[in-house]
Design a protein around this motif. Structure first.
Motif, PDB file in Angstrom:
ATOM      1  N   MET A 179     -25.784  11.187 -53.530  1.00 17.24           N
ATOM      2  CA  MET A 179     -27.219  11.487 -53.636  1.00 17.24           C
ATOM      3  C   MET A 179     -27.569  12.127 -54.982  1.00 17.24           C
ATOM      4  O   MET A 179     -28.685  11.973 -55.469  1.00 17.24           O
ATOM      5  CB  MET A 179     -27.639  12.403 -52.498  1.00 17.24           C
ATOM      6  N   MET A 180     -26.602  12.840 -55.576  1.00 18.19           N
ATOM      7  CA  MET A 180     -26.846  13.478 -56.869  1.00 18.19           C
ATOM      8  C   MET A 180     -25.600  13.327 -57.737  1.00 18.19           C
ATOM      9  O   MET A 180     -24.483  13.139 -57.241  1.00 18.19           O
ATOM     10  CB  MET A 180     -27.214  14.952 -56.689  1.00 18.19           C
ATOM     11  N   ALA A 181     -25.791  13.418 -59.034  1.00 15.08           N
ATOM     12  CA  ALA A 181     -24.746  13.102 -59.999  1.00 15.08           C
ATOM     13  C   ALA A 181     -23.776  14.258 -60.219  1.00 15.08           C
ATOM     14  O   ALA A 181     -24.044  15.411 -59.860  1.00 15.08           O
ATOM     15  CB  ALA A 181     -25.379  12.710 -61.333  1.00 15.08           C
ATOM     16  N   SER A 182     -22.655  13.932 -60.841  1.00 19.43           N
ATOM     17  CA  SER A 182     -21.769  14.966 -61.375  1.00 19.43           C
ATOM     18  C   SER A 182     -22.432  15.599 -62.592  1.00 19.43           C
ATOM     19  O   SER A 182     -23.368  15.048 -63.180  1.00 19.43           O
ATOM     20  CB  SER A 182     -20.424  14.354 -61.765  1.00 19.43           C
ATOM     21  N   PHE A 183     -21.932  16.758 -62.981  1.00 17.63           N
ATOM     22  CA  PHE A 183     -22.485  17.477 -64.119  1.00 17.63           C
ATOM     23  C   PHE A 183     -21.335  18.026 -64.959  1.00 17.63           C
ATOM     24  O   PHE A 183     -20.537  18.828 -64.483  1.00 17.63           O
ATOM     25  CB  PHE A 183     -23.389  18.615 -63.635  1.00 17.63           C
ATOM     26  N   ASP A 184     -21.223  17.552 -66.196  1.00 20.89           N
ATOM     27  CA  ASP A 184     -20.226  18.040 -67.144  1.00 20.89           C
ATOM     28  C   ASP A 184     -20.939  18.552 -68.384  1.00 20.89           C
ATOM     29  O   ASP A 184     -22.065  18.147 -68.687  1.00 20.89           O
ATOM     30  CB  ASP A 184     -19.270  16.919 -67.564  1.00 20.89           C
ATOM     31  N   GLY A 255     -24.040  19.399 -75.262  1.00 16.29           N
ATOM     32  CA  GLY A 255     -24.849  18.573 -74.369  1.00 16.29           C
ATOM     33  C   GLY A 255     -24.228  18.446 -73.002  1.00 16.29           C
ATOM     34  O   GLY A 255     -23.302  19.193 -72.639  1.00 16.29           O
ATOM     35  N   SER A 256     -24.736  17.499 -72.233  1.00 14.32           N
ATOM     36  CA  SER A 256     -24.235  17.289 -70.876  1.00 14.32           C
ATOM     37  C   SER A 256     -24.021  15.805 -70.616  1.00 14.32           C
ATOM     38  O   SER A 256     -24.643  14.945 -71.251  1.00 14.32           O
ATOM     39  CB  SER A 256     -25.199  17.871 -69.835  1.00 14.32           C
ATOM     40  N   ALA A 257     -23.128  15.546 -69.677  1.00 18.53           N
ATOM     41  CA  ALA A 257     -22.842  14.174 -69.247  1.00 18.53           C
ATOM     42  C   ALA A 257     -22.895  14.140 -67.730  1.00 18.53           C
ATOM     43  O   ALA A 257     -22.460  15.087 -67.060  1.00 18.53           O
ATOM     44  CB  ALA A 257     -21.469  13.734 -69.741  1.00 18.53           C
ATOM     45  N   ARG A 258     -23.422  13.044 -67.204  1.00 16.15           N
ATOM     46  CA  ARG A 258     -23.601  12.930 -65.761  1.00 16.15           C
ATOM     47  C   ARG A 258     -23.230  11.529 -65.303  1.00 16.15           C
ATOM     48  O   ARG A 258     -23.396  10.557 -66.038  1.00 16.15           O
ATOM     49  CB  ARG A 258     -25.060  13.238 -65.375  1.00 16.15           C
TER      50      ARG A 258
END
Length: 402
Positions: A179-184, A255-258
């Motif tokens: 339902m929601m993404a990963s967060f790096d 930054g971030s990656a998802r």
């Protein structure tokens, strides 16, 4: 909006709690006043209070009947580092900090449910009210799990809820699976050789290398990730130099990656490191990458989604429960709890139109009109899941069997 009558009577009280919390926002692992507020309210309701998990976390335990089953309900308590733009009476009194994501409302709704359930105890088993710190960026959910949340408070399932602007006020949305993404997060330091801006041939210019890297990173999602999968790579910071006439030695990008799938999350990290090595070689500079995997994806389990839908449908009607939704690239550290136990994370509509600012906006405010809806959902979920009938249908599974 159809709600439990006794919870309607708590509306003004929940609103007062919510606005008090909004006026006194506290950020990750610093929620001392908020934690005291929650613990004092739970104790006044007759709920057993436990403190200290993840530093400022609070868990309230309530038992009724003789049932051995247990479930957990989670609300987040922390605020964001945002300068509030609102001018109403309950605006933030802590400059530079703001409840711009509605965690004040989440806390108030779970407190309202705890008060009602403590008064009525119309269920058979145990419910743990989990008030979690540090959802924003710092992974308080992970820390609670690492501190022994489910060993100390065993549950067969855990449930979470978040308000959602863009969904009509008081309506719900949920789906099984991702339902929601990963967060790096990532930090990339590019080291070259500084020089006079008028003599760039003496430099190894990290700004040029950094600019090339920002562009090259966009190829990860367009050329390394399958078109039928989803991923986002966003450079959100570019720090370089201090004056007009000097090429600096170093540039820092952050930054971030998802991603929606763990395998895509791994692909993005690998591609980023490979591209950074290539940029370093092409520009004759050094590149150091710090990449942190913060949150896994939110993955709901089908059985618990059905439980959530049944409770939501009783409160507002099945036609106002949306299941044909798309996952979001936003992330949530409730994912760490869902990795340990089955569960369901749902969205509660905060409203649509110009008056409903998006999450993390300095003009955002939680919609107090939905407080009874959220609290009624929590109560109904407990009463349905931990009813004697549910106990029989579940085969009297012991708490913690998940």
């Amino acid at each position: 909006m159809p709600t439990i009558h006794r919870i309607d009577a708590l509306h003004a009280e929940m609103t007062a709690w919510r606005r008090d919390l909004h006026a006194h926002p506290e950020t990750a692992f610093e929620e001392a006043r908020t934690s005291d507020f929650v613990a004092e309210k739970l104790a006044s309701f007759g709920v057993e209070v436990h403190r200290g998990l993840a530093k400022t976390g609070v868990v309230g335990t309530l038992r009724a009947g003789s049932g051995r089953r247990a479930i957990g309900l989670r609300a987040d308590m922390d605020a964001l580092h945002v300068h509030e733009a609102n001018s109403f009476a309950h605006r933030s009194r802590n400059e530079g900090k703001m409840h711009a994501c509605g965690h004040d409302g989440h806390t108030a709704m779970l407190l309202g449910a705890a008060k009602h359930l403590a008064e009525t105890r119309a269920f058979d088993g145990t419910v743990h009210f989990i008030f979690q710190p540090a959802e924003e960026n710092e992974g308080g959910g992970r820390v609670m799990v690492e501190d022994g949340l489910f060993e100390r408070f065993p549950v067969e399932a855990v449930f979470g809820m978040h308000n959602w602007p863009g969904i009509p006020a008081g309506q719900f949305a949920v789906m099984p699976g991702i339902m929601m993404a990963s967060f790096d997060i990532f930090e990339i330091k590019i080291t070259g050789r500084g020089a006079h801006a008028g003599m760039p041939h003496h430099a190894v210019d990290p700004i040029v290398a950094g600019s090339a890297l920002v562009q090259a990173l966009q190829a990860i999602t367009s050329r390394s990730v399958s078109p039928v999968d989803a991923a986002v790579v966003s450079v959100t910071q570019f720090h370089a130099g201090d004056t007009w006439n000097v090429i600096p030695d170093e540039v820092t990008l952050r930054g971030s990656a998802r991603a929606l799938k763990p395998e895509v999350q791994a692909l993005v990290e690998g591609a980023m490191r490979r591209i950074c090595d290539g940029i370093a070689a092409a520009h004759g500079c050094r590149v150091a990458v710090r990449y942190e995997r913060r949150y896994p994806p939110i993955i709901n389990t089908p059985r618990e989604v059905d439980m959530a839908i049944a409770a939501m449908s009783q409160v507002i009607g099945g036609d106002k429960v949306h299941t044909d939704i798309q996952p979001t690239m936003g992330a949530e550290d409730f994912a760490f709890m869902l990795r340990e136990r089955p569960g369901a994370y749902v969205w509660l509509g905060n409203g649509v139109g110009a008056e409903s600012r998006m999450l993390h906006n300095p003009g955002y405010d939680f919609n107090d009109e939905i407080l009874p809806i959220g609290a009624s959902y929590w109560v109904t979920l407990v009463e349905q899941t931990l009813s004697k009938k549910a106990l029989v249908s579940a085969g009297a599974a012991p708490a913690g069997g998940g």
